[in-house]
Design a protein around this motif. Sequence first.
Motif, PDB file in Angstrom:
ATOM      1  N   UNK A  65       8.902  -8.500 -14.323  1.00 53.71           N
ATOM      2  CA  UNK A  65       7.571  -9.897 -12.573  1.00 53.71           C
ATOM      3  C   UNK A  65       6.578 -10.032 -12.135  1.00 53.71           C
ATOM      4  N   UNK A  66       6.129  -8.575 -13.028  1.00 51.89           N
ATOM      5  CA  UNK A  66       5.000  -8.252 -12.415  1.00 51.89           C
ATOM      6  C   UNK A  66       3.556  -7.833 -13.718  1.00 51.89           C
ATOM      7  N   UNK A  67       2.614  -7.765 -13.518  1.00 48.44           N
ATOM      8  CA  UNK A  67       0.890  -8.144 -14.580  1.00 48.44           C
ATOM      9  C   UNK A  67       0.880  -6.913 -14.368  1.00 48.44           C
ATOM     10  N   UNK A  68       1.187  -5.915 -13.709  1.00 49.79           N
ATOM     11  CA  UNK A  68       0.840  -4.727 -14.103  1.00 49.79           C
ATOM     12  C   UNK A  68       1.462  -3.843 -15.439  1.00 49.79           C
ATOM     13  N   UNK A  69       0.740  -4.444 -16.852  1.00 54.25           N
ATOM     14  CA  UNK A  69       0.840  -4.344 -17.897  1.00 54.25           C
ATOM     15  C   UNK A  69       0.831  -2.703 -17.896  1.00 54.25           C
ATOM     16  N   UNK A  70       1.041  -1.542 -17.393  1.00 50.34           N
ATOM     17  CA  UNK A  70       0.653  -0.234 -17.240  1.00 50.34           C
ATOM     18  C   UNK A  70       2.360   0.492 -16.719  1.00 50.34           C
ATOM     19  N   UNK A  71       3.086  -0.441 -16.870  1.00 54.24           N
ATOM     20  CA  UNK A  71       3.861  -0.222 -16.584  1.00 54.24           C
ATOM     21  C   UNK A  71       5.355  -0.300 -17.539  1.00 54.24           C
ATOM     22  N   UNK A  81      -5.660  -6.468 -17.441  1.00 59.30           N
ATOM     23  CA  UNK A  81      -4.714  -6.508 -16.656  1.00 59.30           C
ATOM     24  C   UNK A  81      -4.759  -5.290 -15.264  1.00 59.30           C
ATOM     25  N   UNK A  82      -4.243  -6.193 -14.055  1.00 61.04           N
ATOM     26  CA  UNK A  82      -4.392  -4.660 -13.095  1.00 61.04           C
ATOM     27  C   UNK A  82      -3.052  -3.735 -12.963  1.00 61.04           C
ATOM     28  N   UNK A  83      -4.010  -2.127 -12.601  1.00 63.84           N
ATOM     29  CA  UNK A  83      -3.429  -1.266 -13.446  1.00 63.84           C
ATOM     30  C   UNK A  83      -2.610  -0.856 -12.031  1.00 63.84           C
ATOM     31  N   UNK A  84      -1.908  -0.579 -11.459  1.00 61.81           N
ATOM     32  CA  UNK A  84      -0.677   0.276  -9.611  1.00 61.81           C
ATOM     33  C   UNK A  84      -1.791   0.233  -9.185  1.00 61.81           C
ATOM     34  N   UNK A  85      -2.704  -1.200  -8.362  1.00 60.98           N
ATOM     35  CA  UNK A  85      -3.493  -1.001  -6.944  1.00 60.98           C
ATOM     36  C   UNK A  85      -2.782  -1.694  -6.166  1.00 60.98           C
ATOM     37  N   UNK A  86      -3.393  -1.554  -5.401  1.00 64.97           N
ATOM     38  CA  UNK A  86      -3.979  -0.140  -4.881  1.00 64.97           C
ATOM     39  C   UNK A  86      -3.949   0.614  -4.319  1.00 64.97           C
ATOM     40  N   UNK A  87      -2.706   1.559  -5.077  1.00 62.78           N
ATOM     41  CA  UNK A  87      -1.829   2.715  -4.972  1.00 62.78           C
ATOM     42  C   UNK A  87      -3.170   3.786  -5.521  1.00 62.78           C
ATOM     43  N   UNK A  88      -3.877   3.527  -6.319  1.00 62.89           N
ATOM     44  CA  UNK A  88      -5.142   4.258  -7.263  1.00 62.89           C
ATOM     45  C   UNK A  88      -6.903   3.315  -6.778  1.00 62.89           C
ATOM     46  N   UNK A  89      -6.899   2.840  -5.514  1.00 58.37           N
ATOM     47  CA  UNK A  89      -7.934   2.302  -4.814  1.00 58.37           C
ATOM     48  C   UNK A  89      -9.103   3.321  -4.778  1.00 58.37           C
ATOM     49  N   UNK A  90     -10.077   2.756  -5.001  1.00 56.39           N
ATOM     50  CA  UNK A  90     -11.243   4.054  -5.310  1.00 56.39           C
ATOM     51  C   UNK A  90     -12.436   3.889  -3.121  1.00 56.39           C
ATOM     52  N   UNK A  91     -11.246   3.542  -2.163  1.00 55.07           N
ATOM     53  CA  UNK A  91     -11.750   3.129  -1.017  1.00 55.07           C
ATOM     54  C   UNK A  91     -10.791   3.038   0.129  1.00 55.07           C
ATOM     55  N   UNK A  92     -11.415   3.199   1.185  1.00 56.28           N
ATOM     56  CA  UNK A  92     -10.477   3.046   2.707  1.00 56.28           C
ATOM     57  C   UNK A  92     -10.793   1.621   3.229  1.00 56.28           C
ATOM     58  N   UNK A  93     -10.789   0.876   1.769  1.00 59.78           N
ATOM     59  CA  UNK A  93     -11.320  -0.995   1.878  1.00 59.78           C
ATOM     60  C   UNK A  93     -11.428  -1.070   3.716  1.00 59.78           C
ATOM     61  N   UNK A  94      -9.590  -1.130   4.238  1.00 57.90           N
ATOM     62  CA  UNK A  94     -10.194  -1.635   5.874  1.00 57.90           C
ATOM     63  C   UNK A  94     -11.080  -0.582   6.615  1.00 57.90           C
ATOM     64  N   UNK A  95     -11.181   0.351   6.647  1.00 62.66           N
ATOM     65  CA  UNK A  95     -11.626   1.479   7.466  1.00 62.66           C
ATOM     66  C   UNK A  95     -13.593   0.886   7.041  1.00 62.66           C
ATOM     67  N   UNK A  96     -13.562   0.910   5.862  1.00 61.53           N
ATOM     68  CA  UNK A  96     -15.204   0.104   5.741  1.00 61.53           C
ATOM     69  C   UNK A  96     -14.802  -1.039   5.885  1.00 61.53           C
ATOM     70  N   UNK A  97     -14.993  -1.774   5.768  1.00 61.61           N
ATOM     71  CA  UNK A  97     -14.782  -3.584   6.469  1.00 61.61           C
ATOM     72  C   UNK A  97     -15.179  -3.059   7.841  1.00 61.61           C
ATOM     73  N   UNK A  98     -14.254  -1.975   8.466  1.00 67.81           N
ATOM     74  CA  UNK A  98     -15.189  -2.089  10.143  1.00 67.81           C
ATOM     75  C   UNK A  98     -16.132  -1.250  10.182  1.00 67.81           C
ATOM     76  N   UNK A  99     -16.617  -0.880   9.391  1.00 72.16           N
ATOM     77  CA  UNK A  99     -17.763   0.574   9.131  1.00 72.16           C
ATOM     78  C   UNK A  99     -18.900  -0.570   8.798  1.00 72.16           C
ATOM     79  N   UNK A 100     -18.700  -1.710   8.162  1.00 75.66           N
ATOM     80  CA  UNK A 100     -20.014  -2.277   7.060  1.00 75.66           C
ATOM     81  C   UNK A 100     -20.542  -3.506   8.415  1.00 75.66           C
TER      82      UNK A 100
END
Length: 437
Positions: free
Chosen positions: A327-333, A1-20
């Motif tokens: 209320x969520x699927x953040x099983x890590x909590x 199950x997902x883990x607190x994302x995107x607080x712990x994401x790997x990338x500045x997705x929005x910026x890379x979307x613009x740069x790609x």
Amino acid sequence: MPRLAPLLTCLLGLLLLAATPARADEMPPWGTGESQGEDLSIYLVTFGPGDDVASWWGHGSLVVEDRRLQRSRLYNYGMFSFDERMLARYAMGRLEFWVDDASPSGTFRFYRSLNRDVRLQELNLSPAQRLEMGRLLAVNVLPENREYLYQHYDDNCVTRLRDGIDKVLGGHFQQAMSGPGRMTLRDHTRRYTDVGPAMSLLLDFLMNDEIDRPITRWQEAFLPDELERQVAEFQVVGEDGQKRPLVAKTIPVYEAQGRPKTPAEPPRYGPVLLLLGLALGGGAMGLALWNRRTGARAPRILLGLQNVLVGLVFGVPGLALLVMWLGTEHTVTWRNENLFLANPLTLLAVPLGFQLMRGSMKARERLGHLWLVLAGLGVLGLALKVLPMFDQDNWRLIALLLPLSLGLAGALRLARAGAPSSAGRAPEPMTSSLKAS
């Protein structure tokens, strides 16, 4: 199950979307069979940590280059869409990421502009393995294949690279990395978040014992630096039967300037938190004694203000923790032992604290009951540590919050003991009554 994302994401997705840049509709030559294995080079790219929470962990990608056809693409599994749908999915613990391809040189310039390390490792694969890796990436990036459900520790933008490398190596990479890891997932999380102590403490509070279990080196490779280290150590067997390093050469493209290195071990701030908890709890007791001895307004106002601040700082995360469990699927909590220390009840200190600042005797009495209950829950959570099922590594939070709760409970008891009568004033001395008669 997902883990607190995107607080712990790997990338500045929005910026890379613009740069790609938009990729072409046609398959690359390594996906169509036009490329020859001898002409391909496969690189593991490791990007160092950045400034914001999302990039503290670093990032990774794979590059495929056809030297003969002079074509190259960078494959990035860290893409996500920052929109209302993304926010809703994040809130429920179901965040979708996808893989996209981009220009390697343009991506390297982007990371250099952010002052983040860029390092390449050319993988010492056979021609057949290079073709297999190229086809795997070319197929993964197709619209019907590119999306996946993000999980910070188990399925992220780096574990996808690890799994691809292992696939072309016939499973030998995972087998070699099946030994015990250096530390737990919590320890890794704490050392990477050491650059922001407040956020590090919040994440430590929100996560349960799922991340305290022993893990393997394979599991540690959810981090770009760990995967980079493991790839550098791994030996492959060549066509001649001889072992050789998996990394043919390392290419340092850019080294960040003035950026602190990620510590090798998690910070040991437990004693500091204990001293802080004792100071805050003792400070509350001091304010209550001051108010009891002098009857001055200032200590009462300051004690009320302390209740407001503690209620906000710890009550809001306590409420969020309960909501994420139920209320969520953040099983890590889920089933988090820190709910013994701070929970939605803690938020009640906010309105009651304001009322205490205005001189309400009822608020003083209710706060006394509230902190007695919260302190009792904290003591219960500590006592339950003797049972094997209560094995969460939350001693740092206990060191901070239990002395604080006990101190506030004692302070409100002292304040109530020294409070004036229910009429709001002290009773007249007996001698005054005698004189009047």
